[in-house]
Motif scaffolding. Structure first.
Motif, PDB file in Angstrom:
ATOM      1  N   LEU A   1     -22.891  29.616 -43.830  1.00  0.00           N
ATOM      2  CA  LEU A   1     -24.052  29.456 -44.687  1.00  0.00           C
ATOM      3  C   LEU A   1     -24.968  30.667 -44.604  1.00  0.00           C
ATOM      4  CD1 LEU A   1     -25.063  25.757 -43.906  1.00  0.00           C
ATOM      5  CD2 LEU A   1     -23.815  26.592 -45.903  1.00  0.00           C
ATOM      6  N   LEU A   2     -25.445  31.102 -45.769  1.00  0.00           N
ATOM      7  CA  LEU A   2     -26.462  32.139 -45.805  1.00  0.00           C
ATOM      8  C   LEU A   2     -27.815  31.528 -45.457  1.00  0.00           C
ATOM      9  CD1 LEU A   2     -26.271  35.160 -46.454  1.00  0.00           C
ATOM     10  CD2 LEU A   2     -26.996  34.632 -48.789  1.00  0.00           C
ATOM     11  N   PHE A   3     -28.083  30.364 -46.055  1.00  0.00           N
ATOM     12  CA  PHE A   3     -29.303  29.606 -45.776  1.00  0.00           C
ATOM     13  C   PHE A   3     -28.941  28.126 -45.655  1.00  0.00           C
ATOM     14  CE2 PHE A   3     -30.690  33.084 -48.680  1.00  0.00           C
ATOM     15  CZ  PHE A   3     -31.480  33.792 -47.783  1.00  0.00           C
ATOM     16  N   VAL A   4     -29.837  27.344 -45.060  1.00  0.00           N
ATOM     17  CA  VAL A   4     -29.680  25.899 -45.104  1.00  0.00           C
ATOM     18  C   VAL A   4     -29.732  25.468 -46.566  1.00  0.00           C
ATOM     19  CG1 VAL A   4     -30.759  23.700 -44.540  1.00  0.00           C
ATOM     20  CG2 VAL A   4     -30.672  25.510 -42.827  1.00  0.00           C
ATOM     21  N   ASN A   5     -28.699  24.783 -47.013  1.00  0.00           N
ATOM     22  CA  ASN A   5     -28.615  24.423 -48.437  1.00  0.00           C
ATOM     23  C   ASN A   5     -28.559  22.925 -48.676  1.00  0.00           C
ATOM     24  OD1 ASN A   5     -26.078  23.868 -47.530  1.00  0.00           O
ATOM     25  ND2 ASN A   5     -24.989  25.135 -49.016  1.00  0.00           N
ATOM     26  N   ALA A   6     -28.720  22.129 -47.610  1.00  0.00           N
ATOM     27  CA  ALA A   6     -28.727  20.671 -47.755  1.00  0.00           C
ATOM     28  C   ALA A   6     -29.445  20.074 -46.556  1.00  0.00           C
ATOM     29  CB  ALA A   6     -27.299  20.122 -47.841  1.00  0.00           C
ATOM     30  N   GLY A   7     -30.011  18.892 -46.744  1.00  0.00           N
ATOM     31  CA  GLY A   7     -30.787  18.279 -45.678  1.00  0.00           C
ATOM     32  C   GLY A   7     -29.974  17.918 -44.454  1.00  0.00           C
ATOM     33  N   MET A   8     -28.650  17.699 -44.627  1.00  0.00           N
ATOM     34  CA  MET A   8     -27.838  17.289 -43.499  1.00  0.00           C
ATOM     35  C   MET A   8     -27.340  18.445 -42.636  1.00  0.00           C
ATOM     36  SD  MET A   8     -24.530  18.364 -44.275  1.00  0.00           S
ATOM     37  CE  MET A   8     -23.581  17.289 -43.215  1.00  0.00           C
ATOM     38  N   VAL A   9     -27.554  19.685 -43.061  1.00  0.00           N
ATOM     39  CA  VAL A   9     -26.986  20.833 -42.345  1.00  0.00           C
ATOM     40  C   VAL A   9     -27.366  20.848 -40.861  1.00  0.00           C
ATOM     41  CG1 VAL A   9     -27.085  23.350 -42.145  1.00  0.00           C
ATOM     42  CG2 VAL A   9     -26.651  22.288 -44.365  1.00  0.00           C
ATOM     43  N   PRO A  10     -28.643  20.659 -40.490  1.00  0.00           N
ATOM     44  CA  PRO A  10     -28.959  20.676 -39.059  1.00  0.00           C
ATOM     45  C   PRO A  10     -28.294  19.551 -38.272  1.00  0.00           C
ATOM     46  CG  PRO A  10     -30.939  20.982 -40.382  1.00  0.00           C
ATOM     47  CD  PRO A  10     -29.852  20.548 -41.314  1.00  0.00           C
ATOM     48  N   PHE A  11     -27.836  18.498 -38.966  1.00  0.00           N
ATOM     49  CA  PHE A  11     -27.200  17.362 -38.312  1.00  0.00           C
ATOM     50  C   PHE A  11     -25.674  17.472 -38.326  1.00  0.00           C
ATOM     51  CE2 PHE A  11     -31.286  16.037 -39.996  1.00  0.00           C
ATOM     52  CZ  PHE A  11     -31.887  15.436 -38.891  1.00  0.00           C
ATOM     53  N   LYS A  12     -25.154  18.551 -38.923  1.00  0.00           N
ATOM     54  CA  LYS A  12     -23.706  18.687 -39.070  1.00  0.00           C
ATOM     55  C   LYS A  12     -22.953  18.625 -37.738  1.00  0.00           C
ATOM     56  CE  LYS A  12     -21.798  22.578 -40.605  1.00  0.00           C
ATOM     57  NZ  LYS A  12     -21.336  23.651 -41.500  1.00  0.00           N
ATOM     58  N   PRO A  13     -23.465  19.250 -36.652  1.00  0.00           N
ATOM     59  CA  PRO A  13     -22.722  19.156 -35.391  1.00  0.00           C
ATOM     60  C   PRO A  13     -22.523  17.717 -34.911  1.00  0.00           C
ATOM     61  CG  PRO A  13     -24.374  20.899 -35.278  1.00  0.00           C
ATOM     62  CD  PRO A  13     -24.627  20.141 -36.542  1.00  0.00           C
ATOM     63  N   TYR A  14     -23.468  16.829 -35.260  1.00  0.00           N
ATOM     64  CA  TYR A  14     -23.320  15.425 -34.860  1.00  0.00           C
ATOM     65  C   TYR A  14     -22.252  14.733 -35.705  1.00  0.00           C
ATOM     66  CZ  TYR A  14     -27.919  16.716 -33.076  1.00  0.00           C
ATOM     67  OH  TYR A  14     -28.954  17.369 -32.470  1.00  0.00           O
ATOM     68  N   PHE A  15     -22.245  15.023 -36.999  1.00  0.00           N
ATOM     69  CA  PHE A  15     -21.252  14.408 -37.873  1.00  0.00           C
ATOM     70  C   PHE A  15     -19.843  14.910 -37.552  1.00  0.00           C
ATOM     71  CE2 PHE A  15     -24.948  14.177 -41.009  1.00  0.00           C
ATOM     72  CZ  PHE A  15     -25.245  12.863 -40.659  1.00  0.00           C
TER      73      PHE A  15
END
Length: 898
Positions: free
Chosen positions: A34-48
């Motif tokens: 990712l160049l930038f955060v592009n969705a609200g779930m991105v910071p939670f991706k490691p958990y998913f």
């Protein structure tokens, strides 16, 4: 209801229902895809993805996002924008479909007086995945939505995945009916302009084993733990609750548009009758300004600086598109100083740091506008030259190559190129330009795809992480006993690495510092019973796992083997000095220059550091000396250095500085030197007292982009070695010129003055020598079919000397008969040729510009000029005689062809 209030209600609603409020991550996120955060779930991706375990079962956030894939479409429609905010609520193995649907319906339909959004339930249309009978039944039976307003849709619309093997699941979207004036009745399947999606509930329940397209994938089975990921576009909800047609008219965006309209004397929507759907150029430009100003504000706020690559290029492009749009609206003055504060004032209610940091943000933005204005001036000159050349063609047209070069090399926008060329009656090969642009985009997409495929590379590390997190003891120890958990070579797990092999080693515990925060990895050895592994690098490919790249010197090394991880003590001491020195320099910069001189990047290794910071101009020698003095005084004071862990809100309240682009856990480490004098979030290794940093010597200061400067320094013994080298150089120079060191500057200045005087005298004598034989050359002029011709090789002579001789010879030949003079010379091994003609020769069709091109071609170069005087050069100094002969022949050919 203002956007900030919509945001506040969202967080309050979910916090009251057991969700942990997670602050928005920076737009700059540590994700290679990712160049930038592009969705609200991105910071939670490691958990998913199962790479990390969350510390809470429920969470909520309002995440800043930027999408730039369709930046060219911004302003052309009411839908496209770059910066947006995504409200999200998340469940990690806690509530599932029933809870997500209950929460969503409750917030949407609860009255505003009771803290909800107060939407009319009769205007809400849920959609569900085609086969999701459970969600359908919940909407129908539990919530009470009539079946006529529940729409089943296929994978393309209502099945979510990340586009790679991993978690996925059906979704349920909620649409709001905006009324008949927006389109046809019949629900979202009929018209998604009238029926606008406001919330997407993702039911993450499947594990995907293969992913071919959005609607073509394989489901391996159910996830071991079901999750919820929802997203509500804050700007969309604001447009609904504020009764606005689109995001450009809500309270956080429209004031910038209105200010731009006021500055340019334009009226939004005046020439179309309906601003929201207008494609009139004025309305498009105003929407571009409104969108890009806000996006640029947020990007700079999160630490992005304008540049020519990656994130910096995106920011530069948006700032320049905004300035360009104002120019196309007829505004020629500086625009950002009037527009950026308006956006800041609207966004600060949600992001108060924008106001406290506005001095830095505005400095960077205004410097970029200044740079672009200079680019426009330079590009205009280049464009005018290209247009003049194009006008000489039978069908005047500026080539696609020329337009692309203006765009790609000089940042000159194509629409400005077309507008200015059209003013001079010249068309632009837009098709050729678009072809070249598409080629560039295709290369960028191929590169992005290659980077995205790297996501699969973390698979081996995720497997090793499942065996246990690395017990990281770099702060406490330089040497630890450990066990080999895994070995990797060429991306594949191994049971053994043989002597001479290079690969990766994962230990159950380690004392090695992994590269991060600008500090490079530790150096040292991993010692086995059978030999030594030289540690070349240490990284964290996934959070919680430390990976050592090693070269097996003696061995082999096997999985399960007991080893000793030994950091080089000298390396670590010098690394600590450099990292603490970086903090000291940063604090000194802020003390001398002010709080806006914030760090935007750093790099440190044993003995050396560099630090990038926000500043708009070069530092004077006096300012550099003051910064160096403040830093060394802090070292001399032997300030205590300490580190402690706390929550991120506690750290911010304590005044700790967070570095841009870093990703922080809920618990952060704050390093302070001398208490509040230097207090930063940092995961690096440091000295115990500032005196242990040793000497700090600034060695350089330079620009690395608009509004960003870089300082470099040596630290500790390397600083002393640098100063010793400087002292030795001064001593040597003093001995050469036979003065004391203190007298050296004056003596060197005196010598330079004498050298310059001597060079001027030599040049004068050489010019006199060159001109001395002019009379003899005139007397020996040849007759070439009626033209008096002088061709002369002046030997070692500069271009200025050759030109002076040519002009003198032409003057002495006079205007009574046609005359041509051609003289060559050689300066610094490069040949030069100058040709002059008198008026009579030009009447006969003999032009200096044509002749010099002939001569320069023989010399292996090029040239040009006016019909009376022209100059050229080349690379082959051995062909000056041939060049003069060719000029003579061309004069004859021209005259005889009359």
């Amino acid at each position: 209801m203002e956007t900030a209030e919509i945001r506040r209600r969202w967080l309050a609603y979910f916090e009251a229902r057991g969700h942990t409020v997670v602050p928005s991550a920076s737009l700059i996120y540590d994700d290679p895809n990712l160049l930038f955060v592009n969705a609200g779930m991105v910071p939670f991706k490691p958990y998913f993805l199962g790479e990390q375990q969350p510390t809470w079962d429920r969470a909520t956030s309002v995440q800043k996002c930027v999408r730039t894939g369709d930046i060219e479409e911004v302003g052309k429609t009411s839908r496209h924008g770059t910066f947006f905010q995504m409200n999200g609520n998340f469940s990690f193995g806690d509530y599932f479909k029933e809870g997500a649907i209950d929460f969503a319906w409750g917030l949407l339909t609860t009255s505003q007086a009771d803290g909800g959004y107060g939407l009319d339930p009769e205007l809400l249309w849920p959609t569900v995945f085609r086969d999701d009978d459970e969600a359908y039944a919940l909407w129908r039976d539990r919530i009470g939505v009539p079946e006529a307003r529940i729409v089943r849709r296929d994978e393309e619309d209502n099945y979510w995945s990340m586009g790679v093997p991993g978690p996925g699941g059906p979704s349920s979207e909620i649409f709001y009916d905006r009324g008949a004036r927006y389109g046809a009745a019949g629900g979202p399947a009929v018209d998604e302009d009238r029926f606008m999606e406001i919330w997407n509930l993702v039911f993450m329940q499947d594990e995907l084993s293969a992913f071919r397209t959005k609607s073509d994938f394989d489901i391996r089975g159910p996830l071991p733990r079901r999750n919820i990921d929802t997203g509500m576009g804050l700007e969309r909800m604001a447009s609904v609750l504020q009764g606005k047609d689109n995001l450009y008219e809500i309270d956080e965006v429209y004031p910038v548009l209105a200010k731009a309209a006021e500055m340019t004397g334009r009226t939004y929507g005046a020439k179309s009758g309906h601003a929201a759907t207008s494609s009139h150029p004025d309305d498009v430009h105003l929407r571009v300004v409104a969108d890009h100003i806000r996006s640029s504000l947020m990007l700079i706020g999160d630490g992005v600086t304008p540049g020519n690559e990656g994130r910096g290029y995106v920011l530069r492009r948006m700032l320049r598109r905004a300035v360009r749009a104002m120019r196309l609206l007829g505004y020629r003055d500086h625009a950002l100083p009037q527009l950026l504060p308006v956006s800041k004032d609207r966004m600060k209610a949600s992001y108060p740091e924008l106001e406290t940091d506005f001095a830095r943000i505005s400095q960077i933005a205004y410097a970029e506008e200044d740079a672009f204005r200079r680019t426009l001036d330079a590009g205009t000159t280049i464009l005018d030259t290209a247009v003049t050349k194009a006008k000489k063609q039978p069908s005047p047209q500026l080539s696609g190559d020329a337009a692309f070069q203006l765009h790609d090399t000089y940042g000159f926008p194509i629409d400005l190129t077309m507008e200015m060329a059209a003013e001079q009656g010249v068309q632009v090969d837009e098709a050729g330009f678009r072809f070249l642009m598409q080629e560039q985009r295709d290369r960028a997409k191929a590169d992005a795809k290659a980077k995205k495929s790297g996501h699969a590379d973390v698979g081996v590390w995720t497997e090793l992480l499942s065996l246990g997190r690395t017990d990281w003891q770099a702060y406490e120890h330089l040497s630890v006993e450990a066990s080999v958990v895994g070995l990797v070579r060429d991306g594949e797990r191994q049971q053994e690495l043989e002597p001479g092999a290079t690969g990766q080693v994962v230990l159950d515990r380690t004392s090695f510092y992994a590269e991060s925060g600008g500090q490079i990895a530790d150096s040292g050895d991993i010692v086995t019973d059978q030999g030594v592994l030289k540690v070349l690098d240490v990284q964290r490919p996934v959070k919680g796992l430390v990976v050592h790249t090693v070269q097996v010197q003696d061995g082999p090394v096997r999985v399960g083997e007991q080893v000793q991880a030994k950091v080089d003590p000298g390396w670590r001491v010098a690394a600590c000095q450099a990292h603490s020195g970086t903090h000291v320099i940063h604090a000194a910069l802020r003390q001398v220059l002010g709080p806006s001189a914030l760090q935007s990047g750093s790099y440190n290794k044993p003995g050396y550091l560099r630090l990038d910071f926000a500043w708009g101009s070069a530092l004077s020698p006096e300012t550099r000396s003051e910064i160096e003095e403040v830093a060394n005084l802090a070292v001399r004071k032997d300030l205590p250095v300490s580190a402690q862990f706390m929550t991120l809100p506690e750290a911010r309240e304590w005044g700790a500085l967070a570095l841009f682009g870093e990703t922080y856990d809920e618990q952060v480490r704050v390093v302070q030197i001398g208490g509040p004098w230097s207090r930063e979030l940092c995961g690096g290794t440091h000295v115990a007292h500032s005196s242990q940093v040793g000497a700090l010597t600034l060695t350089g200061e330079s620009s690395v982009g608009s509004g960003v400067r870089r300082v470099e320094a040596f630290v500790g013994m390397d600083a002393l070695h640098y100063l010793a080298g400087e002292r030795a150089m001064v001593a040597e120079l003093s001995g050469l010129v036979k003065v004391q060191p203190a007298e050296l500057p004056a003596r060197i200045s005196e010598l330079l003055t004498r050298v310059k005087d001597a060079e001027r005298e030599i040049a004068k004598l050489r010019q006199q020598q060159v001109l001395a034989g002019a009379g003899d050359l005139v007397a020996g002029a040849k007759d070439v079919f009626g033209v008096r011709y002088v061709g002369h090789d002046a030997g070692a002579a500069s271009a200025d000397e050759v030109r002076a001789l040519v002009l003198q010879l032409r003057d002495q030949l006079g205007d009574a008969t046609p005359a041509v003079v051609a003289v060559t010379g050689v300066s610094k091994d490069r040949p030069v040729v100058v040709v002059a003609t008198n008026a009579q020769a030009r009447e006969w069709g003999v032009r200096a510009g044509d002749l010099v091109k002939v001569a320069a071609g023989v010399l292996g170069g090029g040239g040009g000029g006016k019909p009376d005087l022209a100059q050229g050069g080349g690379s082959d100094a051995g062909k000056t005689g041939d060049a003069l002969t060719r000029v003579e022949h061309t004069v004859g050919e021209t005259v005889t062809a009359r």
